[in-house]
Enzyme design. Structure first.
Site, PDB file in Angstrom:
ATOM      1  N   TYR A 117     -31.733  -5.556  41.035  1.00 52.37           N
ATOM      2  CA  TYR A 117     -31.567  -4.857  39.761  1.00 52.37           C
ATOM      3  C   TYR A 117     -30.294  -4.009  39.748  1.00 52.37           C
ATOM      4  O   TYR A 117     -29.573  -3.956  38.751  1.00 52.37           O
ATOM      5  CB  TYR A 117     -32.792  -3.987  39.461  1.00 52.37           C
ATOM      6  N   GLU A 158     -40.076  -1.315  35.734  1.00 49.38           N
ATOM      7  CA  GLU A 158     -40.633  -0.580  36.868  1.00 49.38           C
ATOM      8  C   GLU A 158     -40.645  -1.498  38.080  1.00 49.38           C
ATOM      9  O   GLU A 158     -40.857  -2.703  37.945  1.00 49.38           O
ATOM     10  CB  GLU A 158     -42.076  -0.114  36.597  1.00 49.38           C
TER      11      GLU A 158
END
Length: 198
Positions: free
Chosen positions: A147, A135
């Protein structure tokens, strides 16, 4: 006196106080000393650090390992902190849940976060996990970009996930960690990150 280096290594009990200090600086006190001790004791957790070291001896590295080189500190970063980065994953069934990825603010922008994420994905691959998830705050575009560079895709959103700000979390995931081509991807990342850190 030896040169100052940064090196990736697993968290050990004698580093608990230093890691809690980093947690306070970067995460506002996410976990306590006892919390980190539980992670060390758990066979399903991997905790990896960027640690400052005085290194005198030359050490040979096995070239077969996907272990990133240590970095000589040549700049005058004033931080006296022993630990300057921290990454953690939980192995849950076939999934690596990345719970922490934090770099001391004084050391950001040097590629240390990329290297830490790479090390966690190598750990997940060695554990034969199939996918990774995490998250991230919807406003943290820098982290989201990192990411996505490593193949993470958006899988959903958790409303009001972060209690300190009430901000939503993006759920990101990447699969194929045990696809036959994944070691080639790891090797490509390894070469790229080693160049950046060098």
């Amino acid at each position: 006196m030896g040169k100052q280096y940064l090196e990736l290594q697993p968290l050990t009990v004698d580093q608990l106080s230093a890691v809690v200090e980093l947690d306070q600086r970067c995460l506002g006190g996410l976990w306590t000393k006892e919390g980190y001790q539980r992670e060390i004791d758990s066979p399903n957790s991997d905790l990896i650090l960027w640690k400052r070291e005085q290194v005198i001896e030359n050490r040979e590295q096995n070239k077969e390992e996907l272990k990133l080189p240590r970095i000589e500190l040549t700049d005058s970063v004033s931080s006296a902190s022993e630990i300057v980065g921290l990454g953690c994953l939980w192995a849950i069934l076939e999934e690596a849940h990345i719970t922490i990825l934090a770099i001391d603010p004084q050391y950001q922008g040097k590629g240390l976060g990329q290297a830490l994420l790479f090390a966690l994905l190598v750990s997940a691959w060695k554990r034969k996990l199939e996918r990774a998830t995490l998250e991230v705050k919807v406003s943290n575009q820098r982290a989201i970009n990192l990411y996505k560079k490593f193949g993470f895709k958006e899988a959903g959103r958790r409303k009001g996930y972060y209690q300190d700000t009430g901000e939503d979390a993006l759920i990101l995931w990447r699969g194929d960690l045990h696809h036959p081509h994944f070691p080639r991807i790891l090797n490509h990342w390894y070469q790229e990150i080693s160049l950046k850190l060098g």
